[in-house]
Design a protein around this motif. Sequence first.
Motif, PDB file in Angstrom:
ATOM      1  N   LEU A  89     -35.081 -66.884  15.198  1.00 36.23           N
ATOM      2  CA  LEU A  89     -33.651 -66.613  15.355  1.00 36.23           C
ATOM      3  C   LEU A  89     -32.862 -66.876  14.074  1.00 36.23           C
ATOM      4  N   ILE A  90     -33.114 -67.987  13.415  1.00 32.91           N
ATOM      5  CA  ILE A  90     -32.326 -68.333  12.238  1.00 32.91           C
ATOM      6  C   ILE A  90     -32.477 -67.280  11.130  1.00 32.91           C
ATOM      7  N   PRO A  91     -33.691 -66.834  10.779  1.00 32.07           N
ATOM      8  CA  PRO A  91     -33.788 -65.747   9.793  1.00 32.07           C
ATOM      9  C   PRO A  91     -33.108 -64.458  10.251  1.00 32.07           C
ATOM     10  N   PHE A  92     -33.194 -64.166  11.547  1.00 28.40           N
ATOM     11  CA  PHE A  92     -32.539 -62.962  12.075  1.00 28.40           C
ATOM     12  C   PHE A  92     -31.028 -63.023  11.870  1.00 28.40           C
ATOM     13  N   LEU A  93     -30.413 -64.168  12.176  1.00 27.15           N
ATOM     14  CA  LEU A  93     -28.973 -64.311  11.999  1.00 27.15           C
ATOM     15  C   LEU A  93     -28.592 -64.285  10.521  1.00 27.15           C
ATOM     16  N   HIS A  94     -29.401 -64.924   9.697  1.00 22.28           N
ATOM     17  CA  HIS A  94     -29.125 -64.933   8.253  1.00 22.28           C
ATOM     18  C   HIS A  94     -29.179 -63.519   7.694  1.00 22.28           C
ATOM     19  N   ASP A  95     -30.125 -62.711   8.167  1.00 20.37           N
ATOM     20  CA  ASP A  95     -30.288 -61.358   7.642  1.00 20.37           C
ATOM     21  C   ASP A  95     -29.240 -60.388   8.189  1.00 20.37           C
ATOM     22  N   THR A  96     -28.880 -60.537   9.458  1.00 17.72           N
ATOM     23  CA  THR A  96     -27.914 -59.604  10.055  1.00 17.72           C
ATOM     24  C   THR A  96     -26.475 -59.976   9.743  1.00 17.72           C
ATOM     25  N   LEU A 149     -25.074 -63.319  22.136  1.00 17.99           N
ATOM     26  CA  LEU A 149     -26.450 -63.722  22.397  1.00 17.99           C
ATOM     27  C   LEU A 149     -26.494 -65.076  23.088  1.00 17.99           C
ATOM     28  N   ASN A 150     -27.347 -65.182  24.098  1.00 20.58           N
ATOM     29  CA  ASN A 150     -27.748 -66.487  24.619  1.00 20.58           C
ATOM     30  C   ASN A 150     -28.911 -66.967  23.759  1.00 20.58           C
ATOM     31  N   GLY A 151     -28.712 -68.060  23.023  1.00 23.86           N
ATOM     32  CA  GLY A 151     -29.695 -68.526  22.046  1.00 23.86           C
ATOM     33  C   GLY A 151     -30.834 -69.335  22.602  1.00 23.86           C
ATOM     34  N   TRP A 152     -30.879 -69.553  23.941  1.00 25.54           N
ATOM     35  CA  TRP A 152     -32.015 -70.222  24.605  1.00 25.54           C
ATOM     36  C   TRP A 152     -32.244 -71.619  24.042  1.00 25.54           C
ATOM     37  N   GLY A 153     -31.151 -72.286  23.668  1.00 22.95           N
ATOM     38  CA  GLY A 153     -31.269 -73.641  23.152  1.00 22.95           C
ATOM     39  C   GLY A 153     -32.008 -73.735  21.832  1.00 22.95           C
ATOM     40  N   GLY A 154     -32.127 -72.589  21.115  1.00 28.91           N
ATOM     41  CA  GLY A 154     -32.828 -72.601  19.839  1.00 28.91           C
ATOM     42  C   GLY A 154     -34.335 -72.680  19.965  1.00 28.91           C
ATOM     43  N   LYS A 155     -34.868 -72.345  21.147  1.00 33.80           N
ATOM     44  CA  LYS A 155     -36.311 -72.476  21.367  1.00 33.80           C
ATOM     45  C   LYS A 155     -37.112 -71.650  20.359  1.00 33.80           C
ATOM     46  N   LEU A 156     -36.585 -70.476  19.974  1.00 34.48           N
ATOM     47  CA  LEU A 156     -37.260 -69.621  18.991  1.00 34.48           C
ATOM     48  C   LEU A 156     -36.566 -69.731  17.636  1.00 34.48           C
ATOM     49  N   HIS A 157     -36.283 -70.947  17.257  1.00 32.94           N
ATOM     50  CA  HIS A 157     -35.559 -71.235  16.014  1.00 32.94           C
ATOM     51  C   HIS A 157     -36.148 -70.510  14.807  1.00 32.94           C
ATOM     52  N   ASP A 158     -37.468 -70.500  14.686  1.00 35.45           N
ATOM     53  CA  ASP A 158     -38.114 -69.927  13.505  1.00 35.45           C
ATOM     54  C   ASP A 158     -37.922 -68.415  13.418  1.00 35.45           C
ATOM     55  N   ASP A 175     -27.762 -75.807  12.812  1.00 34.32           N
ATOM     56  CA  ASP A 175     -28.706 -74.862  12.220  1.00 34.32           C
ATOM     57  C   ASP A 175     -28.083 -73.484  12.039  1.00 34.32           C
ATOM     58  N   VAL A 176     -27.374 -73.017  13.062  1.00 38.21           N
ATOM     59  CA  VAL A 176     -26.743 -71.693  12.978  1.00 38.21           C
ATOM     60  C   VAL A 176     -25.614 -71.711  11.961  1.00 38.21           C
ATOM     61  N   ALA A 177     -24.833 -72.790  11.940  1.00 41.04           N
ATOM     62  CA  ALA A 177     -23.756 -72.907  10.953  1.00 41.04           C
ATOM     63  C   ALA A 177     -24.311 -72.853   9.536  1.00 41.04           C
ATOM     64  N   GLN A 178     -25.470 -73.462   9.314  1.00 40.55           N
ATOM     65  CA  GLN A 178     -26.077 -73.427   7.985  1.00 40.55           C
ATOM     66  C   GLN A 178     -26.619 -72.042   7.652  1.00 40.55           C
TER      67      GLN A 178
END
Length: 266
Positions: free
Chosen positions: A17-24, A6-15, A63-66
């Motif tokens: 993306l982070i739950p999506f990664l945590h869940d998947t 994934l290209n994370g777009w600099g975390g622009k959609l952090h709210d 953020d992603v590491a956490q």
Amino acid sequence: MQIMCLNGWGGKLHDRLIPFLHDTTPDVLCLQEVVHSPATDKDWLTYRDGDHVLPQRANFFRDVAQALPSHVATFCPAARGVLWDDDQSIPSQWGLATFVHKSIPIIAQRQAFVHKEFSPDGYGDHPRSRSAHAFRVYDFANDTPVAIAHMHGLRDLAGKMDTPDRAAQASRLKDLATSVAEPNDPLIVCGDFNVEPGSETFDILADAGLTDLVTTRDFPGTRSSLYKKQSRFADYMMVNSVTKVRSFDVIYSPEVSDHCPLVLET
């Protein structure tokens, strides 16, 4: 083993993306366009490049590491420039990152550049420095080593056409990927290549026995609805004939970036 690119777009959609990664929780996450600003505790900064102004999650890598605490996190910088907190400049590194679940041992790896070199004093002129990461892991479920490489391809202001620089970056990516792979390894090469289907990039990588899964399976594109330009392709995932593809998908929903996640199950 599940591999997500994934290209994370600099975390622009952090709210989102982070739950999506945590869940998947993919076993391996190959993430491009990652911001790492250890000099600040700010959540958000601003990227400025002429008329191109973009909010950036200041410590996207953290953020992603956490969100993936059971993964080994590796950051591969391409450049160190500045982001902005109003009128204050903040030094910030930009590049890509890899996250591998701790149950999957990394048995070889190499970080290198597919275009230019590390830029310590600014992001530089376009097309800018580009890093790549290649690594070899042991997949216990399939009882085999697996070699994986990813990059964020050149952004050329003129468009996504083939250029000598893009051909050179594809050759360097091929050399990097094959340098960590052993004969008969499954080999997976992915990333935001920033080229169109039919690019000579695919011919160059085909020399390593690689075939793209996006274009050969008739997906309509890899950009989300948040990307407003006409071109719908940028991201690809290529595999060799040894790789067991149990499933492959382009995730259109939820939208967590202006790119879509690519997910491979082996």
